[in-house]
Design a protein around this motif. Structure first.
Motif, PDB file in Angstrom:
ATOM      1  N   SER A 152       0.825  -1.200   0.000  1.00 18.99           N
ATOM      2  CA  SER A 152       0.000   0.000   0.000  1.00 18.99           C
ATOM      3  C   SER A 152       0.863   1.255   0.000  1.00 18.99           C
ATOM      4  CB  SER A 152      -0.913  -0.026   1.225  1.00 18.99           C
ATOM      5  OG  SER A 152      -1.638   1.162   1.311  1.00 18.99           O
ATOM      6  N   LEU A 153       1.939   1.201   0.790  1.00 19.10           N
ATOM      7  CA  LEU A 153       2.868   2.335   0.819  1.00 19.10           C
ATOM      8  C   LEU A 153       3.497   2.537  -0.561  1.00 19.10           C
ATOM      9  CD1 LEU A 153       4.578   4.487   2.272  1.00 19.10           C
ATOM     10  CD2 LEU A 153       6.183   2.666   2.884  1.00 19.10           C
ATOM     11  N   ASN A 154       3.943   1.432  -1.155  1.00 18.87           N
ATOM     12  CA  ASN A 154       4.569   1.532  -2.479  1.00 18.87           C
ATOM     13  C   ASN A 154       3.582   2.084  -3.501  1.00 18.87           C
ATOM     14  OD1 ASN A 154       6.854   0.517  -1.372  1.00 18.87           O
ATOM     15  ND2 ASN A 154       6.639  -1.546  -2.215  1.00 18.87           N
ATOM     16  N   HIS A 155       2.350   1.623  -3.421  1.00 20.47           N
ATOM     17  CA  HIS A 155       1.331   2.124  -4.340  1.00 20.47           C
ATOM     18  C   HIS A 155       1.143   3.635  -4.166  1.00 20.47           C
ATOM     19  CE1 HIS A 155      -0.859  -1.934  -5.174  1.00 20.47           C
ATOM     20  NE2 HIS A 155       0.423  -1.950  -5.463  1.00 20.47           N
ATOM     21  N   GLU A 156       1.075   4.024  -2.917  1.00 26.76           N
ATOM     22  CA  GLU A 156       0.844   5.438  -2.636  1.00 26.76           C
ATOM     23  C   GLU A 156       1.985   6.294  -3.178  1.00 26.76           C
ATOM     24  OE1 GLU A 156       0.538   8.307   1.284  1.00 26.76           O
ATOM     25  OE2 GLU A 156       0.260   6.141   1.520  1.00 26.76           O
ATOM     26  N   VAL A 157       3.208   5.818  -2.935  1.00 27.75           N
ATOM     27  CA  VAL A 157       4.381   6.577  -3.387  1.00 27.75           C
ATOM     28  C   VAL A 157       4.431   6.604  -4.921  1.00 27.75           C
ATOM     29  CG1 VAL A 157       6.895   6.569  -3.433  1.00 27.75           C
ATOM     30  CG2 VAL A 157       5.689   6.136  -1.294  1.00 27.75           C
ATOM     31  N   THR A 158       4.172   5.448  -5.504  1.00 26.04           N
ATOM     32  CA  THR A 158       4.234   5.381  -6.974  1.00 26.04           C
ATOM     33  C   THR A 158       3.145   6.234  -7.597  1.00 26.04           C
ATOM     34  OG1 THR A 158       4.991   3.110  -6.721  1.00 26.04           O
ATOM     35  CG2 THR A 158       4.365   3.795  -8.916  1.00 26.04           C
ATOM     36  N   ARG A 159       1.956   6.152  -7.014  1.00 23.03           N
ATOM     37  CA  ARG A 159       0.840   6.930  -7.566  1.00 23.03           C
ATOM     38  C   ARG A 159       1.184   8.417  -7.553  1.00 23.03           C
ATOM     39  NH1 ARG A 159      -2.783   5.224  -4.330  1.00 23.03           N
ATOM     40  NH2 ARG A 159      -3.351   3.391  -5.546  1.00 23.03           N
ATOM     41  N   PHE A 160       1.821   8.829  -6.476  1.00 18.79           N
ATOM     42  CA  PHE A 160       2.190  10.237  -6.395  1.00 18.79           C
ATOM     43  C   PHE A 160       3.298  10.572  -7.395  1.00 18.79           C
ATOM     44  CE2 PHE A 160       5.045  13.487  -4.695  1.00 18.79           C
ATOM     45  CZ  PHE A 160       4.179  14.553  -4.617  1.00 18.79           C
ATOM     46  N   ALA A 161       4.260   9.620  -7.525  1.00 20.82           N
ATOM     47  CA  ALA A 161       5.421   9.897  -8.388  1.00 20.82           C
ATOM     48  C   ALA A 161       5.023  10.006  -9.856  1.00 20.82           C
ATOM     49  CB  ALA A 161       6.478   8.802  -8.200  1.00 20.82           C
ATOM     50  N   VAL A 162       4.096   9.159 -10.289  1.00 19.63           N
ATOM     51  CA  VAL A 162       3.768   9.145 -11.719  1.00 19.63           C
ATOM     52  C   VAL A 162       2.451   9.862 -12.022  1.00 19.63           C
ATOM     53  CG1 VAL A 162       4.978   6.977 -12.056  1.00 19.63           C
ATOM     54  CG2 VAL A 162       2.527   6.952 -11.646  1.00 19.63           C
ATOM     55  N   GLY A 163       1.704  10.189 -10.967  1.00 15.79           N
ATOM     56  CA  GLY A 163       0.378  10.756 -11.185  1.00 15.79           C
ATOM     57  C   GLY A 163       0.404  11.989 -12.062  1.00 15.79           C
ATOM     58  N   HIS A 164       1.306  12.919 -11.752  1.00 18.37           N
ATOM     59  CA  HIS A 164       1.309  14.160 -12.531  1.00 18.37           C
ATOM     60  C   HIS A 164       1.787  13.920 -13.951  1.00 18.37           C
ATOM     61  CE1 HIS A 164       5.465  13.824 -11.153  1.00 18.37           C
ATOM     62  NE2 HIS A 164       5.803  14.666 -12.101  1.00 18.37           N
ATOM     63  N   LEU A 165       2.652  12.900 -14.109  1.00 22.22           N
ATOM     64  CA  LEU A 165       3.116  12.586 -15.474  1.00 22.22           C
ATOM     65  C   LEU A 165       1.957  12.093 -16.335  1.00 22.22           C
ATOM     66  CD1 LEU A 165       6.439  10.688 -14.584  1.00 22.22           C
ATOM     67  CD2 LEU A 165       6.166  13.080 -15.268  1.00 22.22           C
ATOM     68  N   VAL A 166       1.158  11.203 -15.741  1.00 21.51           N
ATOM     69  CA  VAL A 166       0.006  10.679 -16.478  1.00 21.51           C
ATOM     70  C   VAL A 166      -1.011  11.797 -16.713  1.00 21.51           C
ATOM     71  CG1 VAL A 166      -1.905   9.040 -16.424  1.00 21.51           C
ATOM     72  CG2 VAL A 166       0.336   8.347 -15.587  1.00 21.51           C
ATOM     73  N   ASP A 167      -1.218  12.637 -15.719  1.00 25.26           N
ATOM     74  CA  ASP A 167      -2.204  13.709 -15.873  1.00 25.26           C
ATOM     75  C   ASP A 167      -1.819  14.668 -16.996  1.00 25.26           C
ATOM     76  OD1 ASP A 167      -3.716  12.646 -13.897  1.00 25.26           O
ATOM     77  OD2 ASP A 167      -2.912  13.911 -12.300  1.00 25.26           O
ATOM     78  N   GLU A 168      -0.523  14.951 -17.100  1.00 28.39           N
ATOM     79  CA  GLU A 168      -0.069  15.820 -18.190  1.00 28.39           C
ATOM     80  C   GLU A 168      -0.402  15.208 -19.544  1.00 28.39           C
ATOM     81  OE1 GLU A 168       4.075  16.610 -17.743  1.00 28.39           O
ATOM     82  OE2 GLU A 168       3.810  17.601 -15.812  1.00 28.39           O
TER      83      GLU A 168
END
Lengths: 750, 300
Positions: A152-168
């Motif tokens: 869950s921690l890894n998911h949270e960190v990854t989601r944050f790390a790539v989230g803005h990249l995907v959103d762009e």
């Protein structure tokens, strides 16, 4: 404008890659965007996982599990110590042993204990064991909880790390729903597989173990986010940022239309001794490249390439391109491979081929008519007119530029055009088989160069034609040699009854050549049959047999009237040891039969070609030029006498495109070409005797060929009747019990 | 009962020893239930830094072996979480299998790291054998599970401090108690109280950290600013001479708590103490070794 097509990973079912359709020119941009996304992700994810905050939170989770362990076992240990029980790790698990003063009791000391004491210790051990069992049973659940927390921690960190990249990317591709769906799938997959992007400390792995680990994960964990751009309509030098720089779908011509080149293929790469593949290894076929426009295919190549025709038809019928190997298509392979999503197909396929192929497909392939509805039949020749000759001259000039040849002079152009007529076998037509003409032009250019001429003239073109013929005429030369050495008997002077020079044409590859052939005929009393010996020995084809049967019909109608023909004529192609077919020798056969019947000799200096109908009209045949040239060569080798020549159908005159030396000989009266319309015209030239027209009573003039023929036939008829009557009288005598008289005095049964 | 063997490729003779740490051999003692991979990697890295040879001591614990014959012992499988009947023969066979497995693991690491490891396998009582072996090594390395009743599987800290302190008292050389982190790459933490033992600890830390610029943090164990200044100036002068990356912190007289807090704050760290330093003595020392969450080197 046709669309771009990409294959992208199907994260739910990786063996079924998804097809993504984008507007023309946008595919390359999407691919580049995903490449940049991968690069950014490679930097962002490790950076997030190396942060102090992540480490702290991870330590908290891991520490919590340790603490849980220590608390549980610490309490247990304390209770064990209070009960004088030692907990010891052993190779077969944990041991609980009685203890005193911090030391395990020796077996001897234990046995020396009072019964009650031993019982109490056993009870304590039993109790502690149950407590330990409860703790040990809890451990997997604790560890699972820890794993889930870490995940869950890894998911949270990854989601944050790539989230803005995907959103762009989503903002950029917001007008393309399919791309948005894929980007969301990418986000979910990245988060779900966050562990794959970390570089674990594997210093304990041997090189082999490391290799195996990499092999099991695939070559690159980021590969699954790539875009396989299958069809790209952006200009090669187009600005990848500018979708305006797009190229329309070209008219695609596939020179090697085998099945993979048509419908695409799935390539494999070797890995640890086996072949593996993924969606990035899907390669497009001609159908993909031409989708939305035209595809040109050579029909013969498609038909001869295994599985290509069936795959092409299947794609056209289903209106979609489904990539599959031949083995899959016929169900030979059942191993797991890729099953890419089919791509919709909107295409016009132009099959190029010979008319025969079209008719065969039309006849035998029921799908063909449904799929290929428009037929365009192009002739390989065109009328020879002043306009077309001028167009041909322009064409020749164009070829000299594109092929970088010397310019062709007026005589050179004229000779090429004549050669085009010769290729068409018609002085009123021009061949449109350009490759043959180009071959001659190139070689003529060579001969002009060899002669030091800057311009290609007629003699250079002729040299090219002669050289080409010379390279291929070993067999014709061999036949001429056999004739000159009298091994093949062809007479070119004198006159003989029942013998004539026929003309045949043979084809070896592209080479056609004529050769004379001696035809003979013998007649005798018979039942009105014309016996074709070639047919009797199965060397004659059906067309030849048809021609021979026409002769019998002609004879009957022309000479027999109401009477029955009473001859048997045997026709033979002398020294012919292979099959013959066609009816072009039927006029010659009729001439020789008339000669054989009448006994009037035929001039051997002449040769004959042409078919004949039941009324004695001579009809056109093929290969007239080669036939004339074949006999001319024989005569020329023996010396032209001015008596030699060839009888051809008058309707073939327009086809005459003879060699210059033949034309020259004819012009000077050394060789003759006689256009013939009827058998009467021909027999008169061949015998030098008037053929003779029948009068109103059906009689031919005295001394004419036909009169002689009619007389001989009547004589044969009378003879036949006499024989019949004699036989009948014998039969009557036998019926009256009278033995017939035999010259030898002995009775004989009929 | 003992056997000895050489593993790994042959190497050159013992090189000149480093100043301040006159060690020539690092002795790694482990019982047969320990996972020797990560600790042995750490020992090899440390030995390379100190130009020392590595010796292994694999102990078959007589007490554990004797359990098979003990009528009052119950065996609990950690695999099936159920009580099991184990005969002496099966027990001995399982034990030998474990020893062989460990031996192969050590040999594999020795081969991969291109390090010569003189491995001894002895059947004896664990703690007595380790103490007895101390004379054979300049640095004795034991893992944190040493002395713990479950061999490290359960309650890793249990009694470790007491056992380690007892070992340090008995040993003639220095003792390294390994925890999870690799001390060869960790920052160094020294508890300095001005004693000769603390000086020795600082010298050892300088030896370990000076060559590659690792940070050496010194916790000055005094409440007196004046004293701290004196000690700090002295240490800074030596650090400058040796090119150390020195960080000074002032603690208090209650140094055990300060040390534990500093170790937790610094992350992966190796705590260096003089074996006869007051912090490592008696109950306070045992408590410190039990509580501190990092590897500890007791320098003699």
């Amino acid at each position: 404008m046709p669309s771009d097509w990409c294959y992208i990973n199907n994260f739910a079912e990786p063996h079924r890659p998804r097809a993504l359709c984008l507007p023309a020119g946008r595919g390359r941009i999407f691919r580049r965007d995903m490449e940049r996304f991968i690069d950014d992700m490679k930097a962002a994810i490790p950076s997030a996982f190396e942060s102090d905050e992540y480490r702290s939170r991870k330590n908290v989770i891991e520490g919590a599990l340790k603490e849980r362990h220590e608390n549980a076992f610490g309490a247990l240990q304390k209770r064990a110590a209070e009960s004088d029980v030692a907990l010891i790790r052993t190779p077969v698990g944990l041991a609980l042993a009685p203890m005193r003063d911090g030391e395990v009791l020796s077996p001897q000391d234990f046995k020396a204990l009072a019964e009650e004491d031993r019982g109490a210790r056993a009870e304590a051990i039993e109790r502690l064991q149950k407590e330990m069992e409860e703790i040990l049973r809890e451990i997997p659940r604790w560890e699972k909880e820890q794993r889930e927390q870490l995940k869950s921690l890894n998911h949270e960190v990854t989601r944050f790390a790539v989230g803005h990249l995907v959103d762009e990317l989503k903002a950029k591709w917001s007008d393309h729903p399919a791309a948005l769906t894929h980007l969301e799938a990418v986000r979910a997959d990245v988060v779900e597989n966050a562990d794959d992007f970390l570089q674990p400390d594997r210093t304990d792995d041997s090189p082999l173990a490391e290799m195996m680990r990499r092999a099991s994960k695939g070559p690159d964990v980021f590969r699954r986010y790539q875009v396989n751009l299958l069809v790209d309509h952006m200009l090669a030098d187009g600005d990848s940022e500018n979708a305006e720089h797009t190229a329309g779908a070209p008219v695609v011509e596939e020179d090697n239309p085998n099945q993979p080149n048509l419908i695409g293929r799935i390539e494999h790469i070797p890995q640890m001794g086996s072949l593996v593949t993924d969606f990035t290894l899907i390669k497009p076929g001609a159908l993909h490249r031409a989708n939305g426009d035209f595809l040109l295919l050579d029909a013969r190549k498609v038909l001869t390439a295994p599985f290509a025709w069936e795959s092409l038809k299947r794609a056209l019928a289903n209106k979609r391109i489904r990539i599959e190997t031949p083995a899959e298509a016929i169900g030979w392979v059942t191993t797991v491979s890729l099953d890419p999503e089919p791509i919709p197909l909107d295409i016009k396929v132009v099959l190029l081929g010979e008319p025969e192929l079209y008719y065969l497909l039309n006849q035998y392939d029921p799908n063909f008519r449904e799929l290929f509805k428009v037929a365009a039949d192009f002739s390989d020749e065109t009328p020879r007119t002043a306009e077309s000759a001028l167009a041909y001259a322009h064409l020749i000039a164009g070829f000299t530029r594109t092929e970088k040849l010397r310019p062709f002079g007026r005589t050179g152009v004229a000779r090429v055009i004549e050669h085009a007529s010769r290729l068409a076998d018609d002085s009123e037509r021009l061949s449109t088989h350009m490759s043959s003409l180009l071959d001659v032009m190139r070689e003529a250019d060579y001969w002009a160069g060899s002669a030091g001429s800057d311009i290609v003239e007629a003699l250079h073109v002729q040299a090219a034609i002669d050289a080409k013929r010379h390279r291929a005429d070993r067999i014709p030369e061999r036949i001429q040699d056999l004739i000159q050495r009298d091994i093949l008997n062809i007479e070119t002077d004198g006159a003989r009854p029942g013998q004539i020079n026929g003309l045949a044409v043979s084809q070896l590859g592209h080479l056609r050549f004529g050769r004379p052939s001696r035809i003979s005929c013998r007649v005798r009393l018979g039942k009105g049959e014309v016996v074709d010996i070639e047919r009797e020995v199965a060397l004659g084809g059906p067309l030849h047999s048809k021609g021979v049967l026409i002769l019998a019909s002609y004879l009957s109608a022309r000479f027999a009237g109401n009477e029955v023909l009473s001859l048997q004529a045997n026709l033979l192609f002398e020294q012919s040891y292979s099959g013959i077919d066609g009816d072009s020798a039927s006029s010659a056969e009729l001439y020789v039969m008339l000669s054989a019947i009448s006994g009037i000799p035929i001039k051997q200096s002449l040769a004959v070609t042409g078919s004949v109908d039941q009324h004695g009209n001579v009809q056109a045949i093929g290969g007239v030029n080669e036939k004339i040239e074949g006999f001319f060569d024989v005569c020329k080798a023996r010396g032209l006498t001015g008596e030699q020549g060839v009888l051809i159908p008058a309707s073939n005159v327009k086809h005459l495109m003879l060699r210059p030396d033949v034309v020259e000989a004819a012009r000077h009266g050394k060789f003759h070409i006689y256009p013939i319309s009827t058998i009467d015209e021909g027999i008169q030239i061949l015998t030098g005797i008037e053929a003779g027209k029948e009068d109103t009573e059906g009689n031919f003039p005295i001394g004419s060929v036909n009169r002689e023929v009619a007389n001989k036939l009547k004589a044969l008829s009378r003879r036949a009747r006499a024989v019949v009557m004699q036989a009948q009288s014998r039969l009557i005598g036998m019926a009256n019990g009278k033995q017939p008289e035999h010259p030898g005095g002995r009775a004989r049964r009929g | 009962m003992a056997d000895q063997q050489q593993t790994g490729p042959a190497q050159g003779a013992f090189r000149a020893v480093g100043r301040g740490l006159p060690r020539r051999k690092v002795l790694f003692a482990l019982d047969v239930f320990e996972d020797c991979g990560p600790p042995l990697e750490a020992v090899i890295a440390l030995a390379r830094r100190l130009d020392a040879d590595v010796a292994g001591l694999l102990i078959e614990d007589e007490d554990v072996l004797a359990l098979a014959h003990h009528p009052g012992t119950a065996f609990l499988s950690t695999l099936t979480v159920a009580r099991q009947a184990v005969g002496p023969t099966d027990y001995e066979r399982a034990y030998r299998y474990r020893v062989e497995s460990l031996r192969r693991q050590i040999e594999a690491i020795s081969h991969r790291r291109q390090v010569q490891i003189a491995l001894q396998v002895r059947r004896a009582r664990m703690e007595a054998e380790v103490v007895a072996a101390c004379a054979a090594g300049d640095l004795i390395v034991v893992t944190w599970s040493y002395g713990a009743p479950f061999g490290g599987a359960l309650g890793r800290r249990a009694r470790a401090g007491a056992a380690a302190a007892a070992l340090a008292e008995a040993a003639t050389g220095s003792v390294l108690l390994l925890r999870d982190s690799n001390p060869a790459g960790a920052a160094l933490l020294v508890a300095y109280d001005g004693s000769v033992a603390a000086e020795r600890a600082f010298a050892a830390a300088s030896e370990l950290g000076g060559r590659n610029g690792r940070q050496v943090t010194v916790l000055l164990g005094t409440r007196s600013l004046e004293q701290a200044s004196v000690w700090g100036a002295r240490l800074a002068e030596r650090a400058a001479a040796e090119g150390l990356n020195l960080v000074l912190m002032q603690g208090s007289s209650a140094a055990a708590e300060d040390l534990c807090a500093a170790a937790a704050r610094l992350g992966p760290v190796l705590l260096v103490l003089g074996a006869d330093q007051s912090l490592a003595q008696a109950e306070e020392g045992r408590a410190l070794l039990d509580r501190v969450g990092c590897s500890v080197m007791l320098v003699r």
